[in-house]
Scaffold this motif. Structure first.
Motif, PDB file in Angstrom:
ATOM      1  N   PRO B 239      22.519 -12.317  -9.856  1.00 36.36           N
ATOM      2  CA  PRO B 239      21.578 -11.070 -10.818  1.00 36.36           C
ATOM      3  C   PRO B 239      21.745  -9.992 -10.293  1.00 36.36           C
ATOM      4  CG  PRO B 239      20.383 -13.275  -9.570  1.00 36.36           C
ATOM      5  CD  PRO B 239      22.061 -13.196  -8.602  1.00 36.36           C
ATOM      6  N   VAL B 241      19.770  -6.259 -10.133  1.00 37.51           N
ATOM      7  CA  VAL B 241      18.644  -5.529  -9.976  1.00 37.51           C
ATOM      8  C   VAL B 241      19.216  -4.370  -9.862  1.00 37.51           C
ATOM      9  CG1 VAL B 241      15.870  -4.929  -8.453  1.00 37.51           C
ATOM     10  CG2 VAL B 241      17.057  -6.975  -8.538  1.00 37.51           C
ATOM     11  N   HIS B 279      17.496  -7.242 -13.763  1.00 32.94           N
ATOM     12  CA  HIS B 279      16.183  -7.507 -13.742  1.00 32.94           C
ATOM     13  C   HIS B 279      15.848  -5.661 -13.704  1.00 32.94           C
ATOM     14  CE1 HIS B 279      15.727 -11.907 -12.357  1.00 32.94           C
ATOM     15  NE2 HIS B 279      17.419 -11.316 -12.305  1.00 32.94           N
ATOM     16  N   ALA B 281      13.735  -2.525 -12.377  1.00 28.54           N
ATOM     17  CA  ALA B 281      12.662  -2.288 -11.336  1.00 28.54           C
ATOM     18  C   ALA B 281      12.625  -0.507 -11.331  1.00 28.54           C
ATOM     19  CB  ALA B 281      13.067  -2.117  -9.933  1.00 28.54           C
ATOM     20  N   LEU B 290      12.321  -7.374  -5.556  1.00 25.51           N
ATOM     21  CA  LEU B 290      13.072  -8.097  -6.143  1.00 25.51           C
ATOM     22  C   LEU B 290      13.949  -8.536  -5.663  1.00 25.51           C
ATOM     23  CD1 LEU B 290      12.895  -6.344  -9.606  1.00 25.51           C
ATOM     24  CD2 LEU B 290      12.601  -8.727  -9.329  1.00 25.51           C
ATOM     25  N   THR B 293      13.093 -11.071  -3.166  1.00 28.07           N
ATOM     26  CA  THR B 293      13.059 -12.387  -4.071  1.00 28.07           C
ATOM     27  C   THR B 293      14.232 -13.450  -4.691  1.00 28.07           C
ATOM     28  OG1 THR B 293      10.532 -12.028  -5.498  1.00 28.07           O
ATOM     29  CG2 THR B 293      11.527 -13.101  -6.400  1.00 28.07           C
ATOM     30  N   LEU B 294      14.788 -12.536  -5.263  1.00 28.94           N
ATOM     31  CA  LEU B 294      16.604 -13.364  -5.656  1.00 28.94           C
ATOM     32  C   LEU B 294      17.204 -13.748  -4.951  1.00 28.94           C
ATOM     33  CD1 LEU B 294      16.758 -10.970  -8.487  1.00 28.94           C
ATOM     34  CD2 LEU B 294      16.073 -13.140  -9.077  1.00 28.94           C
ATOM     35  N   GLU B 457       5.389 -12.614 -10.294  1.00 26.94           N
ATOM     36  CA  GLU B 457       6.257 -11.920 -10.993  1.00 26.94           C
ATOM     37  C   GLU B 457       7.493 -12.689 -10.690  1.00 26.94           C
ATOM     38  OE1 GLU B 457       5.736  -7.391 -10.247  1.00 26.94           O
ATOM     39  OE2 GLU B 457       3.522  -7.881 -11.333  1.00 26.94           O
ATOM     40  N   ALA B 461      10.716 -13.719 -12.721  1.00 27.15           N
ATOM     41  CA  ALA B 461      12.500 -13.412 -11.849  1.00 27.15           C
ATOM     42  C   ALA B 461      13.196 -14.482 -11.540  1.00 27.15           C
ATOM     43  CB  ALA B 461      11.811 -12.071 -10.690  1.00 27.15           C
ATOM     44  N   LYS B 464      13.855 -16.480 -14.749  1.00 28.14           N
ATOM     45  CA  LYS B 464      15.265 -16.024 -15.446  1.00 28.14           C
ATOM     46  C   LYS B 464      16.877 -15.691 -14.551  1.00 28.14           C
ATOM     47  CE  LYS B 464      16.079 -10.521 -16.465  1.00 28.14           C
ATOM     48  NZ  LYS B 464      14.925  -9.151 -17.003  1.00 28.14           N
ATOM     49  N   ALA B 465      16.364 -15.628 -13.121  1.00 24.04           N
ATOM     50  CA  ALA B 465      17.844 -15.727 -12.675  1.00 24.04           C
ATOM     51  C   ALA B 465      18.482 -17.194 -13.103  1.00 24.04           C
ATOM     52  CB  ALA B 465      17.798 -15.103 -11.297  1.00 24.04           C
TER      53      ALA B 465
END
Lengths: 717, 717
Positions: B239, B241, B279, B281, B290, B293-294, B457, B461, B464-465
């Motif tokens: 991913p 960002v 993604h 931001a 993000l 998270t990822l 959120e 994310a 999507k990843a």
């Protein structure tokens, strides 16, 4: 206004169902009041104990021998209604009922009704049931069964917090404690059988210890009461921050709102909030940040209300940054919030460029990494823009600069000096720094954020607050009430006006409508057409057939007498093929012959009845665009001119009136006044009005002109 | 792909302009590399010193006697180009140039060009100039003059960070350190005379130590390079960002973008980001969140790509909450992100209701404040939904529950058990807790947030990843390349095609166009009209007069031969009144006679040339709505069908094709394919294409049909 004095500033408290075990629902309040220093008298009521947690216990409320201000009630649901009666007889003025098992469970509504009726009959102010209670932080009054104050209490401050949800309230309490946000009162309203969120807002609006009101709400039980409360807060110049949940279908379904929830309901709430300048917070993070911003932040030195709307006020801001990149992010954020970024005044710009040739003296003002070597240049730039009179606020991005000892020392001097100059623009800082430095800056009126974009959001919120506060302190203008309009004459059983009646009624209310006449035969239709001038439209006129174009009852663009005759025959035939409610062929009442209105666009304006707030006006661009983009704006009817202007802007309908595709620009106030008149015409119909819709209003060189109108009626009760 | 190995994993480093004073630009890297434990060799180069900070110094790069991988260059700007030559001759493979005073200042562009040319001629990979350098955290390689690593370094981790801005990079470093976000590499690119942000993204896409790429960018210098880099990251399942600033006019002006900035430019960047599942931001806070998270979050157990678009993937989520109010907020947030909330399976719901009769077993699942008394019920509900196979992720709101000792112990057991079950849906928690508890949960793959909305959120994310990662690991489909279309024949000096040529070219490319013919006299016009069938339009046909309706060159809705003759004469007269570039009356080349296309709506489709990314397609609803709502969607041309579908959805044009006002629904894939063919027709014109615009495409029962087309040409170079 409800007098919440006995509830929120009680001199004595009885606990009904007091428990000797401090962790029980009936024990925790006694523990909290004792341990945390409540100065009033506390009377445990428990027929089976002599003492409760070291206090003398009483078998009944009467045994106390004197009236108490507040009773905390922790008894089984079934006993609670009787307790209300006993409390009332003993002279108790308020009660907090923790107990659940009322309207929130199936079959519990009747018991709640009895509870509320008993409380009201005996003059007891009721908070709850099914609530987590209330606190007065200054009085150290903790009428709650939540153990959360035992692990720490936020500082005493000027933020009043009221939440319909107990768990939300408890979490908010914990976050306020963690953030050091000072609270005045904390109230949860639960099932709201007596006191509602709106009542608490109204009381806090008059409370001298409260300056900012934070509110969590799932839905208003009484729209008029909420409006009165928000008006009181506005008139007191106290910002209200609102988290209103259930904004989406999933959320609304989760909220199981008892109001018949319209899909557009949240837009109506938003219109109400806009009307009173409420700061809306979509997340918990924003809820607290707005509380912090509004409670601690100095208002901008300059601001202006866009479109004459204080709720849309903005302030010009100077961005001073040590990073070009973050400066760009802040500029993006300012522009998306509508905050102007005027250029740096020449003298200050010259001084900065002389000291740091590579600095950018546009706004954002980028002093670059040179700040480390030349802190004074950075601070001179900061003070220069704060003092120059061009800016409402100064937003500085320091990165980690506050941790550089030399910069910090000089920054303190600058901030301390500016703090003594009330004319200077307030400073908002973003960057990383330790808690001590943050507290020092905050104590000088300088807000501190981690996220640079938050400084911009804070400037926008503070500009709005400043504008609303100015409104509160301005002498009220003496508005002559609009002349009363006599409602039209229609039969009591009618469920709608005919289009001709609706148009006539609107015309009487001052709304421009297409010139028209009603024809009962083809000859009359032609006579009317000739007197109006071609082209004309011929349309079915009926109180019962509302969707006239669906049945072929509308013929447009007629250019001569033959076409009018032909159209009249078609409309008449269309009616004959329609059946009325009894299955009989519909009665032909005549046809409207109306002048075709020329223009370059269409606006749709309506008035509907919202179950919570009553009459609500809506407006937007007409035609396909409305259906697909759904960009309608709402306002409570009757509208003010300012609200109507805001609706034209929010719905983008304004774009049709401001030189669209080379057409002449219209006077927006005049256009807004048409909306105001429509809303007054609707309001004049009072309880009988169901819906009013003008679709389309043609936008042309002479302004708006209604080409069609539907008014449906209802039978109240 | 640029080989950044010598830059980011050097075995030896020379510092040109090495200073004996550690706080100087030429001194700091030596101090950092020494103090922080870089294992390679470090060679200070300083002709005036024998030793520098305890290391033997060399008078020149040649004196080192062996090639070094990386040179850190801290010399005056004027000397830097020569240094590149010396480095290249000595076999140095990469250089970081800190020095400023190049293209970012007036008159500095030429010096930068020499610097870049020398570096390239001698095979030196150049980072900078005017940059803050680079770090490899695992190798403890600190090629920077920022003192920030001295006060602490983030943990080694899998997040690679690349920033065009040095100050942004430094602040991001400080925030990563504070949040404990593990980094692999940290790179700032500054003026990008050599290495660009895109090159670093591409290298990190292949770097085994990096799993997530965080990027800050002000603008891409080379759109194709950026697309290649984003494709490499996508193909590696990593991913990206992105914080791309300069999104507004104010921001773009602050960024002083070197590209001729279109107002819609950010929409083009967004289309590129959408294409590669980047993604985005908007704030620093979101940038880090993000990244967290990822890098740390388990992918949802189930997800689906909406509209076939992995970048629009969502996961069904179970909300388990101890507060009804916060549950509603989370449901609102889920709905606005498009995350489905399927109901709790019957068995789990029954078990929960049996244990807590007042619990809500809809989704949100509200176990109420009973969680304190019955933690096991809460945890059983949590484990039940995690295991049931219905949900992609489970989002739990704990409020302060993790601090309740009994709940915490049992929560640990549940989380530890679920962590051993790879099929179970991952858990995301919001609430307050101390850092130790947070770290414990995170180490079991459970993300922790303060803000409940952030769990939602994060689910979006992660979905999507997961979808993008699945795309990367799926075997590539063998797409037959579209059949090549031979570009139309037109003179080399032409600046536009005539409408007839444009329509013919589009028809050849498979785009449905209105039936038409070109008439040179009125008789021919009537013959064509009769063969097409009425109604028809008569329109001027010219390569030079493009705005034909402005001069009266378009007559619509002609119903018979007389009307066609009349219209033909009007069009011919309109041309005669027009002057060409030489001031002569324009030449009449004929008139188009076209069948009027019937339909219920209009779509506008165009292709433009973006200065960064080349050909960009755009689409939206036509007519007034486009101008006022400006809801156009963009995509890189030629479009894929998936991108065209996404554009129809984003612009809401889809609404015209899915049963609008009772009209039949169209096959959306077929509609999207028309857009694809338009974009291919444009692309087939190659460098000659300036703009292509079809306005309107009529939407009718047979799908889209082009009623007008304009193609303008340019002369490349």
């Amino acid at each position: 206004m409800l007098d919440l004095e006995p509830l929120l500033r009680p001199r004595s408290i009885a606990v009904i169902g007091a428990s000797t075990q401090p962790e029980k629902v009936g024990g925790m309040p006694i523990r909290l009041l004792g341990e945390l220093g409540y100065a009033g008298r506390v009377y445990p009521v428990n027929p089976g104990a002599d003492t409760v947690q070291g206090l003398r216990a009483y078998p009944t409320i009467d045994a106390i021998g004197e009236p108490v201000d507040l009773a905390i009630v922790a008894v089984p649901a079934a006993s609670a209604p009787d307790v209300m009666t006993q409390l009332g007889r003993a002279g108790t003025r308020a009660a907090v009922v923790f107990t659940s098992g009322f309207a929130e469970v199936a079959g519990g509504a009747a018991l709640q009704q009895t509870l509320a009726a008993n409380a009201q009959a005996h003059g007891v102010q009721l908070l709850g049931p099914n609530c987590l209670g209330a606190m007065n932080l200054r009085a150290r009054m903790f009428a709650t069964f939540s153990p959360i104050p035992l692990t720490g209490v936020p500082p005493v401050g000027e933020v009043g917090l009221v939440s319909q949800s107990g768990a939300f309230g408890a979490y908010a309490f914990a976050l306020a404690r963690e953030a050091g946000l000072g609270l005045s009162h904390w109230v949860t309203t639960g099932n709201e059988a007596g006191v509602q969120v709106a009542d608490v807002i109204e009381w806090l609006a008059h409370d001298p210890d409260t300056r900012v009101i934070l509110t969590y709400m799932e839905g208003a039980r009484d729209g008029a009461r909420l409006r009165r409360a928000l008006a009181a807060a506005r008139d007191a110049g106290k910002p209200v921050v609102m988290t209103k949940v259930g904004t989406t279908a999933a959320g609304a379904s989760a909220a199981q709102s008892h109001t018949a929830s319209l899909a557009g309901e949240d837009a109506v709430y938003q219109a109400v909030f806009d009307e009173y300048g409420v700061h809306r917070a979509p997340t918990l993070e924003a809820f607290f940040r707005l509380g912090y911003t509004l409670a601690r932040g100095r208002r901008p030195a300059r601001w202006h209300a866009r479109g004459g709307l204080p709720a849309d006020a903005v302030a010009p801001v100077a961005i001073v940054t040590v990073s070009g990149g973050v400066g760009i992010m802040m500029a993006d954020s300012a522009e998306s919030l509508g905050l102007p970024l005027p250029p740096m005044p020449d003298a200050a710009a010259h001084a900065l460029r002389t000291a740091i040739p590579f600095a950018s003296t546009n706004n954002p003002i980028d002093v670059t990494g040179q700040v480390v070597a030349q802190p004074k240049v950075f601070l001179d730039a900061l003070a220069g823009v704060a003092r120059c009179g061009e800016y409402g606020s100064v937003a500085a991005f320091l990165a980690g600069g506050a941790n550089a000892p030399r910069l910090w020392t000089e920054l303190q001097q600058t901030v301390a000096t500016l703090a003594t100059e009330p004319e200077s623009a307030p400073l908002l800082v973003s960057g990383v720094m330790d808690d001590e430095k943050r507290a020092w800056l905050e104590s000088r009126g300088c807000l501190v954020f981690r996220e640079p974009a938050h400084t911009m959001e804070a400037v926008a919120a503070l500009a709005k607050a400043a504008a609303m506060e100015a409104l509160a302190s301005a002498p009220a203008e003496a508005h002559a009430p609009p002349a009363a309009i006599a409602p039209p004459d229609f039969p009591g059983h009618a469920t709608a006006l005919s289009e001709a009646e609706a148009m006539a009624w609107l015309a009487e209310a001052g709304v421009p409508v297409a010139a028209l006449g009603v024809a009962h035969d083809a000859d009359e239709a032609v006579r009317i057409a000739e007197s109006l001038g071609y082209p004309v439209a011929v349309k079915l006129c009926s109180r019962t057939i509302l969707h006239k174009s669906d049945i072929g009852g509308v013929v447009l663009h007629l250019k001569d007498a033959a076409a009018v005759r032909n159209a009249f025959a078609r409309v008449q035939a269309a009616v004959r093929q329609t059946r009325d409610a009894d299955g009989q062929p519909a009665h032909f009442e005549g046809a409207i012959v109306a002048r075709m209105v020329r223009g370059w666009g269409e606006i749709m304006v309506g008035v509907r009845r919202d179950p919570v707030f009553g009459l609500v006006a809506l407006a937007g661009i007409g035609g396909t665009a409305v259906e697909i983009f759904r960009q309608m704006a709402f306002g409570l009817a009757p509208l003010s001119r300012a609200r109507a202007r805001a609706m034209l802007a929010q719905s983008r309908a304004e774009a049709l009136c401001t030189g669209h595709r080379g057409h002449p620009a219209l006077d927006l106030d005049a256009v807004a006044d048409v909306l105001v008149k429509v809303s007054r015409a609707a309001a004049a119909l009072g309880d009988r009005l169901d819906t009013l819709e003008i679709n389309p209003f043609i936008v042309g060189a002479d302004g708006l002109c209604a080409a069609d109108a539907v008014i449906t009626l209802r039978h109240p009760g």
